[in-house]
Design a protein around this motif. Structure first.
Motif, PDB file in Angstrom:
ATOM      1  N   ASP A   1       0.847  -1.196   0.000  1.00  0.00           N
ATOM      2  CA  ASP A   1       0.000   0.000   0.000  1.00  0.00           C
ATOM      3  C   ASP A   1       0.886   1.250   0.000  1.00  0.00           C
ATOM      4  N   PRO A   2       0.728   2.160  -0.979  1.00  0.00           N
ATOM      5  CA  PRO A   2       1.546   3.386  -1.022  1.00  0.00           C
ATOM      6  C   PRO A   2       1.425   4.223   0.246  1.00  0.00           C
ATOM      7  N   ASN A   3       0.226   4.258   0.831  1.00  0.00           N
ATOM      8  CA  ASN A   3       0.040   5.046   2.059  1.00  0.00           C
ATOM      9  C   ASN A   3       0.859   4.476   3.212  1.00  0.00           C
ATOM     10  N   GLU A   4       0.983   3.136   3.232  1.00  0.00           N
ATOM     11  CA  GLU A   4       1.810   2.504   4.268  1.00  0.00           C
ATOM     12  C   GLU A   4       3.284   2.860   4.072  1.00  0.00           C
ATOM     13  N   SER A   5       3.732   2.845   2.792  1.00  0.00           N
ATOM     14  CA  SER A   5       5.121   3.230   2.480  1.00  0.00           C
ATOM     15  C   SER A   5       5.390   4.665   2.913  1.00  0.00           C
ATOM     16  N   ILE A   6       4.441   5.546   2.635  1.00  0.00           N
ATOM     17  CA  ILE A   6       4.587   6.962   3.010  1.00  0.00           C
ATOM     18  C   ILE A   6       4.685   7.097   4.523  1.00  0.00           C
ATOM     19  N   SER A   7       3.830   6.345   5.242  1.00  0.00           N
ATOM     20  CA  SER A   7       3.833   6.387   6.718  1.00  0.00           C
ATOM     21  C   SER A   7       5.191   5.933   7.268  1.00  0.00           C
ATOM     22  N   ILE A   8       5.738   4.855   6.701  1.00  0.00           N
ATOM     23  CA  ILE A   8       7.041   4.328   7.166  1.00  0.00           C
ATOM     24  C   ILE A   8       8.148   5.355   6.929  1.00  0.00           C
ATOM     25  N   LEU A   9       8.137   5.988   5.767  1.00  0.00           N
ATOM     26  CA  LEU A   9       9.178   6.972   5.438  1.00  0.00           C
ATOM     27  C   LEU A   9       9.094   8.202   6.336  1.00  0.00           C
ATOM     28  N   TYR A  10       7.885   8.621   6.672  1.00  0.00           N
ATOM     29  CA  TYR A  10       7.727   9.744   7.618  1.00  0.00           C
ATOM     30  C   TYR A  10       8.329   9.395   8.972  1.00  0.00           C
ATOM     31  N   ARG A  11       8.094   8.153   9.402  1.00  0.00           N
ATOM     32  CA  ARG A  11       8.611   7.721  10.713  1.00  0.00           C
ATOM     33  C   ARG A  11      10.131   7.615  10.708  1.00  0.00           C
ATOM     34  N   VAL A  12      10.706   7.274   9.552  1.00  0.00           N
ATOM     35  CA  VAL A  12      12.179   7.266   9.425  1.00  0.00           C
ATOM     36  C   VAL A  12      12.713   8.682   9.583  1.00  0.00           C
ATOM     37  N   LEU A  13      12.024   9.653   8.963  1.00  0.00           N
ATOM     38  CA  LEU A  13      12.478  11.055   9.025  1.00  0.00           C
ATOM     39  C   LEU A  13      12.339  11.648  10.431  1.00  0.00           C
ATOM     40  N   GLU A  14      11.408  11.086  11.229  1.00  0.00           N
ATOM     41  CA  GLU A  14      11.210  11.584  12.595  1.00  0.00           C
ATOM     42  C   GLU A  14      12.308  11.123  13.552  1.00  0.00           C
ATOM     43  N   ASN A  15      13.142  10.174  13.114  1.00  0.00           N
ATOM     44  CA  ASN A  15      14.231   9.675  13.960  1.00  0.00           C
ATOM     45  C   ASN A  15      15.175  10.826  14.311  1.00  0.00           C
ATOM     46  N   PRO A  16      15.434  11.072  15.590  1.00  0.00           N
ATOM     47  CA  PRO A  16      16.263  12.230  15.999  1.00  0.00           C
ATOM     48  C   PRO A  16      17.760  12.066  15.733  1.00  0.00           C
ATOM     49  N   SER A  17      18.193  10.878  15.371  1.00  0.00           N
ATOM     50  CA  SER A  17      19.624  10.626  15.174  1.00  0.00           C
ATOM     51  C   SER A  17      20.193  11.539  14.084  1.00  0.00           C
ATOM     52  N   SER A  18      21.409  12.062  14.332  1.00  0.00           N
ATOM     53  CA  SER A  18      22.065  12.938  13.355  1.00  0.00           C
ATOM     54  C   SER A  18      23.428  12.397  12.930  1.00  0.00           C
ATOM     55  N   SER A  19      23.604  11.079  13.088  1.00  0.00           N
ATOM     56  CA  SER A  19      24.860  10.471  12.650  1.00  0.00           C
ATOM     57  C   SER A  19      24.955  10.527  11.128  1.00  0.00           C
ATOM     58  N   SER A  20      26.156  10.385  10.614  1.00  0.00           N
ATOM     59  CA  SER A  20      26.352  10.486   9.161  1.00  0.00           C
ATOM     60  C   SER A  20      25.549   9.418   8.418  1.00  0.00           C
ATOM     61  N   GLU A  21      25.475   8.208   8.990  1.00  0.00           N
ATOM     62  CA  GLU A  21      24.708   7.131   8.356  1.00  0.00           C
ATOM     63  C   GLU A  21      23.209   7.452   8.372  1.00  0.00           C
ATOM     64  N   ALA A  22      22.731   7.978   9.521  1.00  0.00           N
ATOM     65  CA  ALA A  22      21.306   8.328   9.641  1.00  0.00           C
ATOM     66  C   ALA A  22      20.932   9.443   8.656  1.00  0.00           C
ATOM     67  N   VAL A  23      21.829  10.421   8.520  1.00  0.00           N
ATOM     68  CA  VAL A  23      21.585  11.537   7.590  1.00  0.00           C
ATOM     69  C   VAL A  23      21.507  11.017   6.157  1.00  0.00           C
ATOM     70  N   ARG A  24      22.403  10.085   5.822  1.00  0.00           N
ATOM     71  CA  ARG A  24      22.410   9.518   4.467  1.00  0.00           C
ATOM     72  C   ARG A  24      21.110   8.757   4.183  1.00  0.00           C
ATOM     73  N   ILE A  25      20.666   7.971   5.175  1.00  0.00           N
ATOM     74  CA  ILE A  25      19.410   7.203   5.026  1.00  0.00           C
ATOM     75  C   ILE A  25      18.222   8.161   4.880  1.00  0.00           C
ATOM     76  N   LYS A  26      18.234   9.238   5.674  1.00  0.00           N
ATOM     77  CA  LYS A  26      17.138  10.214   5.608  1.00  0.00           C
ATOM     78  C   LYS A  26      17.084  10.897   4.239  1.00  0.00           C
ATOM     79  N   GLU A  27      18.245  11.169   3.676  1.00  0.00           N
ATOM     80  CA  GLU A  27      18.279  11.784   2.332  1.00  0.00           C
ATOM     81  C   GLU A  27      17.601  10.869   1.318  1.00  0.00           C
ATOM     82  N   GLN A  28      17.901   9.568   1.418  1.00  0.00           N
ATOM     83  CA  GLN A  28      17.273   8.602   0.515  1.00  0.00           C
ATOM     84  C   GLN A  28      15.772   8.499   0.784  1.00  0.00           C
ATOM     85  N   ALA A  29      15.407   8.573   2.070  1.00  0.00           N
ATOM     86  CA  ALA A  29      13.993   8.506   2.447  1.00  0.00           C
ATOM     87  C   ALA A  29      13.225   9.703   1.882  1.00  0.00           C
ATOM     88  N   ILE A  30      13.859  10.884   1.910  1.00  0.00           N
ATOM     89  CA  ILE A  30      13.223  12.103   1.362  1.00  0.00           C
ATOM     90  C   ILE A  30      12.970  11.931  -0.135  1.00  0.00           C
TER      91      ILE A  30
END
Length: 423
Positions: free
Chosen positions: A21-50
């Motif tokens: 379900d596209p809405n489920e994918s969107i929900s998961i990606l939003y939750r990834v972006l809400e992760n407070p971590s600012s490590s280089s790996e987390a930032v890279r994953i967030k860029e891909q998530a965006i």
């Protein structure tokens, strides 16, 4: 959407991509972006998530959510380099524009918000590009005055910074804007400035194609259709190689130039060529119908083509302007041919022969008389056209005018000479 964030890992991205379900994918990606971590790996994953999230929102036609996403990402932008921020912002603005049916007001509002934010954050590089996009949207929305003010300020600012690539974009936009306002001298001047800036740097093929397309449009406007054709051909080759949708419009304008220089017979050959066959569709069918009407000198076929292909012909301002002139020429030629055997003829009879309304024919005949296309007068009381014999040119009259002009020059010369003697 759950408020609990997900870890910013490749597994989370994979989970989003695997969701049916596209809405489920969107929900998961939003939750990834809400992760407070600012490590280089987390930032890279967030860029891909965006990137994934903006693609999904575009596919689901959620323009308002894309707009809100840009606002939500502002804290994240402080963690990444300015160049990456610029790339993300521009990609999301592009995604909003690609959603069918998105109002120009929404896009303009989004650009205004980002300009305000970039000014506050002092992100000059990004602000200039968003302002250029805003000016383009304002021009499409026919808000010419504001677009012109924005472009004028941008040109001055970018010239000082010597950003040649952006300057090419802005000068091209300025040329299009002045062309929309029917100010051809300024449109040509801005295009020359774009070419000058482009000569100093490497210009991407798409940008060069845009320059050639605008050059062709301006030359066509000056009735220099042969030069315009060569520019449209260059633009077509560039866009065709890139599989750019503008290739079909370049090809369409090439066919228009052929028709305007009375080479309508070449149109079918160009369409049936290897490159032309790739773009067979309503746009080329419309030009083929016009070419057939022009070859047969048939106003009825011409009007049928304009009616059957209204979106491709009349709704395209460039084609419409030239075809209006072509229609007038064709109408003049047909009327001259029809009235040639007569010295006095009813206007209603001419209208019947040419299959047009009487008032339209009467108006056109009066215009032709005023333009001295033929000698005659309209007897509106009797509803007749009276055609005069072609007046014989008096050879003595121009000779007398030349003699008087030369005598005037002699008198002026003698006056100058006498003034010198008396001095």
């Amino acid at each position: 959407m759950s408020s609990k964030y997900l870890p910013a890992t490749t597994d989370s991205l994979a989970q989003a991509l695997e969701a049916k379900d596209p809405n489920e994918s969107i929900s998961i990606l939003y939750r990834v972006l809400e992760n407070p971590s600012s490590s280089s790996e987390a930032v890279r994953i967030k860029e891909q998530a965006i990137s994934n999230l903006s693609d999904l929102l575009r596919q689901e036609k959620k323009a308002e959510e894309l707009r809100n996403l840009l606002t939500q990402l502002r804290p994240f932008f402080s963690l990444i380099p300015k160049a990456k921020t610029a790339k993300i912002v521009r990609s999301i603005i592009d995604a909003v524009a690609k959603i069918p049916g998105t109002s120009s007001d929404l896009q303009i509002s989004l650009c205004r918000e980002m300009v305000k934010w970039t000014r506050a954050e002092k992100r000059t590089f990004l602000r200039q590009r968003v302002e250029a996009r805003l000016a383009s949207l304002l021009m499409e929305n026919r808000e010419y005055s504001e677009a012109l003010n924005l472009i004028s300020n941008l040109v001055k600012e970018v010239r000082r910074l010597d950003d040649k690539l952006l300057l090419v974009d802005i000068n091209l936009l300025e040329s299009k804007l002045h062309f929309s306002l029917r100010n051809l001298p300024k449109a040509k001047s801005a295009l020359t400035a774009a070419r000058t800036a482009a000569n100093a740097i490497y210009v991407p093929p798409a940008q060069q194609g845009t320059i050639d397309l605008q050059s062709g449009i301006l030359h066509a406007e000056e009735k220099d259709y042969k030069t315009a054709y060569s520019y449209f051909f260059e633009a077509f080759e560039a866009f065709n190689a890139l599989e750019d949708p503008r290739a079909v419009f370049s090809l369409k304008y090439m066919l228009l130039c052929k028709i305007m220089v009375n080479q309508a017979d070449d149109v079918a050959g160009i369409i049936s060529s290897k490159a032309g066959l790739l773009y067979v569709g309503p746009q080329l069918d419309a030009m083929k119908a016009v070419a057939d009407a022009h070859s047969k000198r048939s106003l009825k076929l011409f009007e049928t083509a304009l009616r059957d292909y209204k979106p491709q012909l009349e709704d395209d301002p460039i084609v419409h302007r030239h075809l209006s002139a072509l229609y007038d020429t064709l109408l003049d030629q047909n009327l001259c041919r029809l009235i040639e055997p007569f010295s006095r003829v009813e206007i209603a009879h001419i209208a019947t022969l040419i299959d047009l309304p009487v008032d339209h024919v009467e108006k056109k005949l009066s215009q032709m008389i005023l333009d001295k296309k033929f000698a005659g007068t309209l007897d509106q009381g009797a509803g007749c056209l009276i055609i005069f014999d072609d007046p014989k040119q008096d050879v003595i009259y121009p000779a007398v005018l030349d003699t008087i002009s030369n005598m005037g020059k002699v008198v002026d010369s003698l006056y100058v000479r006498s003034a010198r003697i008396m001095a």
